[in-house]
Design a protein around this motif. Structure first.
Motif, mmCIF file in Angstrom:
data_model
loop_
_atom_site.group_PDB
_atom_site.id
_atom_site.type_symbol
_atom_site.label_atom_id
_atom_site.label_comp_id
_atom_site.label_asym_id
_atom_site.label_seq_id
_atom_site.Cartn_x
_atom_site.Cartn_y
_atom_site.Cartn_z
ATOM 1 N N MET A 63 -35.651 -12.844 15.395
ATOM 2 C CA MET A 63 -36.735 -12.099 16.056
ATOM 3 C C MET A 63 -37.424 -11.177 15.050
ATOM 4 S SD MET A 63 -36.733 -12.673 19.432
ATOM 5 C CE MET A 63 -35.734 -13.803 20.357
ATOM 6 N N SER A 86 -41.406 -10.441 19.871
ATOM 7 C CA SER A 86 -40.401 -11.334 20.449
ATOM 8 C C SER A 86 -40.269 -12.605 19.617
ATOM 9 C CB SER A 86 -40.771 -11.665 21.895
ATOM 10 O OG SER A 86 -42.105 -12.141 21.936
ATOM 11 N N LYS A 140 -41.040 -16.090 17.648
ATOM 12 C CA LYS A 140 -41.714 -17.315 18.055
ATOM 13 C C LYS A 140 -41.471 -17.688 19.513
ATOM 14 C CE LYS A 140 -43.139 -19.343 13.856
ATOM 15 N NZ LYS A 140 -43.582 -20.589 13.250
ATOM 16 N N SER A 141 -40.517 -17.014 20.148
ATOM 17 C CA SER A 141 -40.281 -17.325 21.562
ATOM 18 C C SER A 141 -41.506 -16.949 22.399
ATOM 19 C CB SER A 141 -39.035 -16.614 22.071
ATOM 20 O OG SER A 141 -39.252 -15.230 22.041
ATOM 21 N N HIS A 142 -42.378 -16.136 21.799
ATOM 22 C CA HIS A 142 -43.642 -15.744 22.462
ATOM 23 C C HIS A 142 -44.416 -16.973 22.949
ATOM 24 C CE1 HIS A 142 -47.708 -14.126 22.908
ATOM 25 N NE2 HIS A 142 -48.110 -15.102 22.113
ATOM 26 N N PHE A 168 -43.559 -19.713 24.172
ATOM 27 C CA PHE A 168 -43.075 -20.365 25.405
ATOM 28 C C PHE A 168 -43.393 -19.534 26.645
ATOM 29 C CE2 PHE A 168 -40.357 -21.997 22.001
ATOM 30 C CZ PHE A 168 -40.494 -23.352 22.207
ATOM 31 N N LYS A 177 -46.892 -25.506 21.201
ATOM 32 C CA LYS A 177 -46.333 -26.288 22.320
ATOM 33 C C LYS A 177 -47.423 -26.595 23.351
ATOM 34 C CE LYS A 177 -42.295 -25.970 20.417
ATOM 35 N NZ LYS A 177 -42.689 -26.276 19.060
#
Ligand SMILES: [Zn+2]
Ligand SMILES: [Zn+2]
Length: 195
Positions: free
Chosen positions: A1, A15, A17-19, A21, A110
């Motif tokens: 993170m 947050s 790279k989870s941003h 999603f 994505k």
């Protein structure tokens, strides 16, 4: 993170790279892609029937932002006299660089795979487009020539009419004004005015 700058949301998140999603990113991405797709659809309509217009710097210097390449690209192609609408966008979206960046963009964000192919133009499409542009340019030049000829004819007629009018004024007004001057001078001028 860690800190991560998202070019779609235009913000830095912590947050990592989870941003990508998250709902907010995916929602923003959908809006961006749909807007982008509208422009591409307009360009696609030009493939079979390219539009050539007389160049106007207030209208034809538009740029468009390619989200995949993160690059500003000319929307039209112009030589300073004529402009082929959307030709810049079409050419850009047929390049290998754009293709590579689009795959990368889709992977990183994505994005919906079903949409991806809509953002490319194939070599066959470009070849057909170029052939249609050539035809459209030929027709445009012919029309311009006709227009210039018509304009020249119109100016010649206007000039002839003006000369005839001036001649008739001189013939009608001058003898009267000289002959009856000064009492009828004013009537003479009015007569000229109403011809
Ligand atoms: Zn984002
Ligand atoms: Zn691009």
């Amino acid at each position: 993170m860690g800190a991560f700058y998202c070019s779609v949301c235009k913000q830095t998140t912590f947050s990592g790279k989870s941003h990508i999603f998250g709902k907010s990113h995916q929602g923003r991405l959908r809006v961006v892609l749909l807007k982008f797709l509208e422009k591409v659809k307009e360009a696609r309509r030009m493939l079979k029937k390219p539009q050539v217009e007389t160049f106007d710097c207030t209208q034809h210097n538009q740029k468009f932002w390619c989200y995949c390449c993160e690059l500003e690209v000319d929307r039209n192609v112009t030589d300073g006299n004529m402009a082929v609408l959307y030709a810049g966008l079409i050419e850009h979206m047929a390049t290998q660089e754009h293709r590579k960046s689009t795959h990368k963009f889709w992977w990183e964000n994505k994005a919906d795979q079903k949409l991806k192919d809509k953002f490319f133009f194939s070599n066959e499409e470009i070849d057909r487009f170029k052939a249609e542009v050539e035809k459209a340019l030929g027709t445009f030049v012919e029309k311009e020539d006709d227009f210039i000829k018509q304009e020249a004819e119109f100016i010649r007629n206007q000039e002839k009419h003006r000369q005839e009018f001036l001649k008739s004024l001189t013939e009608v007004c001058l003898p009267r004004m000289q002959w009856q001057y000064p009492r009828i001078k004013f009537t003479g001028l009015l007569f000229c005015f109403y011809i």
